[in-house]
Design a protein around this motif. Sequence first.
Motif, short mmCIF file in Angstrom:
data_model
loop_
_atom_site.label_atom_id
_atom_site.label_comp_id
_atom_site.label_asym_id
_atom_site.label_seq_id
_atom_site.Cartn_x
_atom_site.Cartn_y
_atom_site.Cartn_z
N GLN A 374 0.84 -1.20 0.00
CA GLN A 374 0.00 0.00 0.00
C GLN A 374 0.87 1.26 0.00
O GLN A 374 0.64 2.20 -0.77
CB GLN A 374 -0.90 -0.03 1.24
N ARG A 375 1.90 1.26 0.85
CA ARG A 375 2.81 2.40 0.89
C ARG A 375 3.59 2.54 -0.42
O ARG A 375 3.72 3.63 -0.97
CB ARG A 375 3.80 2.24 2.05
N LYS A 376 4.07 1.40 -0.95
CA LYS A 376 4.85 1.43 -2.20
C LYS A 376 4.00 1.96 -3.35
O LYS A 376 4.45 2.78 -4.16
CB LYS A 376 5.36 0.03 -2.54
N GLN A 377 2.75 1.50 -3.41
CA GLN A 377 1.86 1.93 -4.48
C GLN A 377 1.56 3.42 -4.37
O GLN A 377 1.53 4.14 -5.38
CB GLN A 377 0.56 1.12 -4.43
N LYS A 378 1.36 3.89 -3.16
CA LYS A 378 1.07 5.31 -2.95
C LYS A 378 2.24 6.17 -3.43
O LYS A 378 2.05 7.22 -4.05
CB LYS A 378 0.77 5.56 -1.47
N TRP A 379 3.44 5.70 -3.16
CA TRP A 379 4.63 6.43 -3.60
C TRP A 379 4.73 6.43 -5.12
O TRP A 379 5.02 7.45 -5.75
CB TRP A 379 5.87 5.81 -2.98
N SER A 380 4.45 5.27 -5.74
CA SER A 380 4.54 5.17 -7.20
C SER A 380 3.50 6.04 -7.89
O SER A 380 3.79 6.71 -8.88
CB SER A 380 4.36 3.71 -7.65
N LEU A 381 2.29 6.02 -7.38
CA LEU A 381 1.19 6.76 -8.03
C LEU A 381 1.32 8.26 -7.85
O LEU A 381 1.05 9.04 -8.77
CB LEU A 381 -0.15 6.29 -7.48
N TYR A 382 1.73 8.67 -6.64
CA TYR A 382 1.64 10.10 -6.32
C TYR A 382 2.97 10.72 -5.90
O TYR A 382 3.00 11.87 -5.47
CB TYR A 382 0.62 10.29 -5.18
N ASN A 383 4.06 9.93 -6.02
CA ASN A 383 5.37 10.41 -5.60
C ASN A 383 5.29 10.98 -4.18
O ASN A 383 5.84 12.04 -3.88
CB ASN A 383 5.89 11.48 -6.58
N PHE A 384 4.55 10.27 -3.34
CA PHE A 384 4.26 10.76 -2.00
C PHE A 384 4.95 9.88 -0.98
O PHE A 384 4.67 8.69 -0.87
CB PHE A 384 2.75 10.76 -1.75
N ASP A 385 5.86 10.46 -0.24
CA ASP A 385 6.57 9.76 0.82
C ASP A 385 6.50 10.62 2.08
O ASP A 385 7.03 11.73 2.10
CB ASP A 385 8.03 9.52 0.41
N GLU A 386 5.85 10.09 3.11
CA GLU A 386 5.65 10.87 4.34
C GLU A 386 6.96 11.45 4.87
O GLU A 386 7.01 12.58 5.33
CB GLU A 386 5.03 9.97 5.43
N ASP A 387 8.03 10.65 4.78
CA ASP A 387 9.28 11.12 5.36
C ASP A 387 9.96 12.18 4.50
O ASP A 387 10.56 13.12 5.00
CB ASP A 387 10.22 9.93 5.58
N LYS A 388 9.85 12.03 3.18
CA LYS A 388 10.51 12.98 2.28
C LYS A 388 9.82 14.35 2.28
O LYS A 388 10.44 15.39 2.04
CB LYS A 388 10.52 12.41 0.86
N ILE A 389 8.51 14.33 2.52
CA ILE A 389 7.74 15.58 2.44
C ILE A 389 8.00 16.48 3.65
O ILE A 389 7.63 17.66 3.65
CB ILE A 389 6.23 15.25 2.32
N ARG A 390 8.68 15.96 4.67
CA ARG A 390 8.95 16.72 5.88
C ARG A 390 9.64 18.05 5.60
O ARG A 390 9.40 19.04 6.30
CB ARG A 390 9.86 15.92 6.82
#
Length: 722
Positions: A374-390
Motif C-alpha cells: 500500500q505504501r509502495k503503491q502510494k509512492w509510485s502513483l503520487y510520488n508521495f513519501d511521508e518522510d521525504k515531504i517533511r
Amino acid sequence: MASVILRRNIVSRHLKRPFYQNKRNAGYVVLIPEIGEDADKNTLLSENGLPEFSDITIEKCIASISKQSMEYESGVRVIEESATDCRNAFVEIFQPLEKLDRQLELTWGIAKTLYLGNSSLMPTKSYLQIHERAHKARSSKFNSIPIFHAAVNEKNRLKKLTDEEQRLLDKYILEGKLNGLDVKGVKREKLNSLLSALQKERHIFRDKVNVATKAFSSIINDEEVIKEFPENLAKAMSVNNDASRGPWKITLQPYIYEPFMQYCPDRVLRWNTWQGYVQRCSGYGNKDFETSTVLEKIRSLRQEQATLLGFDTYVDMSMETKMAGSIENVYNVLDNLLESARPMQDVELDVLQNYANERGFDKNLEHWDIPYWQRKQKWSLYNFDEDKIREYFPLPKVINSLFNLCSTLFKIQIVERLNVHTWHKDVKFYDVFDDSSNNPIAGFYFDPYARQDEKIRVYDDAGWHISIRNKCSVTSTLPLSALIFNFQPPFDGKQSLLSFKEVGVLFQRFGHSLRHLLTKANYSEVAGLSNVEWDAAEVCGHVMTHWLYDPHTIQAISGHYSTEEPLPKEIVQNLQNVRQHMSGYNLCKELYLSRLDLELHSKKTFWRDLVRELWPKYNALPFDKYDSHPLSFTKIFSEEWGAAYYCHLWSKMIAADIYSAFEEARQGDEDIMAVGRRYRDTFLATGGACHPSEVFRRFRGRDPSPHALLKNLGLPKKVVDE
C-alpha cells in the motif's frame, strides 16, 4: 467527554431511510472526568494565576490532591444538607458545586500534564494515585442522592430553562441514573459489587495485553532490511539508539509495529510480526497471557450492569450518552457507508495485487503484505513519501500559519507570553485574545518535541490535548489547556520538520482545543469539551484537518526549511488522491471494528463466532484462523470505548458535513468568513451546553448526512430517493 440524548426525532431529508430516530430524553454521564479548573493557590499557583511548574513536585501534587479531595467530599456533604428543601438548585447547589470544583481540578490537570509532558517528573504510578483519588472525590457529587433528587425536582418545576441550564440538570440526572441512584436495596448492593468486579477484570485485561505486547521481540542484523526505513524508525528500533548501527529490535509497540509493517521488505519478518500482533493473549503461546475468559467476563458483567439499570443491553445503556441515540441510527449510518466502501475494497485489492505482481511479487496478498505494498503503491502513483515531504513542513512555519488561519476564520489573536513557568524549556505559553477584547479569553501551553524516556509514545496518537481548567463564570475562571506532541526535535541546525500526517495531528488537536478555549458557556460542567456526546467529541478536531486539503491553505502552511519554496503543485494536487488511496479498504476496517464492538456488547454469542460471522461482510481477504484480535482490543475492554468505538467514524462523518459548508461558500455567493463566524458561534462557543444535533442544525440548517464523507474519500454515493 460525556453525553446527552436528542429530544426531537431527526429525520434526514436527503436519505430514503432516516439515520436518526431518537426517542430518548436528554442526559449526561461522565466516564472519564474532565481535567480542569483551579487548585491550591498556596502551593501550586504563581502570582500570575498559572501553575508554578518550575516548583511543582510529586509530593506537592499528592499532598494537594489528598487535602483537596477530603475538602471536596466534605463540601459535597455540606451542599447535600441544603439540597433537601432548596428553592433554587442553581443558586443553592450547582453554583456552590462549581466553586467547590475550583479547589480540585487544577491540581488534577497539572498532574496529567506532567504525566504526558514529562513522566520523569510524574511517573505513571504517582499519576494513577492522584487520578484515582481525584476521580473518587469528584464522583461523590454524581453519587449523591440528595443532589440527584434536587436536580430532578428543579427540572420538574414549571419554569423556563435556558439550553445550558437544561443540559446541566440533565447531566446530573442521567449521571445519577447510570450510577444506580434510583436502584434500591439488594439491587443497589449487587450493582456496587458488580461494578467493582468489572473494574478488576478491566485492569486484568489491560495488564495482560501490556505484558503480552512487551513479551514479543525479534532482532534484525541485516542492514539491507532497514535500508528504506525512515531514520526515526531505524533509530527507535536500534538497540544502540543509532539509526545506522544494528542490531535493530522489532517490538509490538504501536510506534514501532505500524511503520515497520509499512517499510519492511522481508515478507517472513512481516508475517512473523503480524502473527505476534494478532495472536497476543490468544493462549496459542503463553497461557498466562490468555484473555478470552476475561473478555467474556467483562461482556457478562456489562450486560448485568445494563439490566440492573433498566436497559436491554449494554449498547442501549451506552446510547444514553451518544449523539446517535440508538443502535438503529448507528447501524443505518454504518450500513450506508459499507454499501459504498465494500465494493471499492474489492477493486482496490485487485489493483494492488496487480501492482505487486508487476514488481516481482508472485504470491497472493495477505494481511501482512497490505501495509507494505500500500505504501509502495502510494509512492509510485503520487510520488508521495511521508518522510521525504517533511522538508516542506518546518514546525515554526506550520504553527504560525495555523494561528493565522484561526485568526482569519474565528476573529481571534494567539500571542506568545514570555517568562511563564513550564515543565520544560521547549514549552511555550500562548494567550488567546478575542478581537473585541484587550484581555485574554483563554490560554494554552504548547509542548512540541519528543523527549526520550520522558514522554509516552503512541504511533497512531501522536499528541494530546489536556483541559487543565474549564471556563467558569461563577468563579471568573478562564479556560486553560495544554497541547503535547512527540514531533522530531530540531537537529543539525534544522528546524523541527513534520510529516504530512503529523501536520494533520497538529491541526486535529488544535481544532479540538478550540472548543475548550473559545467556549461561552457559564457552568464549567457543560463548558467546552465537558458534556459533549462521545460521538461528537472529536468533531471540531476533524473539521480543522479538512483545511489541509484546501490548496490555498496547504500552500500557506508549507515552505521548504532552507529555500522557503512552497510545496510543489503536483504534490498539492495529489494530497486528495493520497487521502482517497485505498479508502474503501481502510474504511471497511473501521466499519468492521465498530460493528464488532456493538455486537459484542449487544449479543451473547461467543466472541470468535461473532468474528467469523462478521468478517466476510467487511473484509475481502479471508480470515486467518489464528487471528485473535479481539483479545487485545484494549480500547473497548480496558479503556472507555466499549459500545462506543463507532464514535470515531461518526465524528468524521459530522465533521465532513460541517466542512462542506465552507466548500459550498467558496463555490457560491456566501462569504466564507460568515461561515467561520457561524461555526465559532455554534460548535466552538456552545460546547456541551446544547445537544450537538441541535447545534448542527443551527449551523447547517438541516440534519447530518454521510454524503460529504463519502465524497472526501472518493467513494461512490448510493442513489437514494430525496
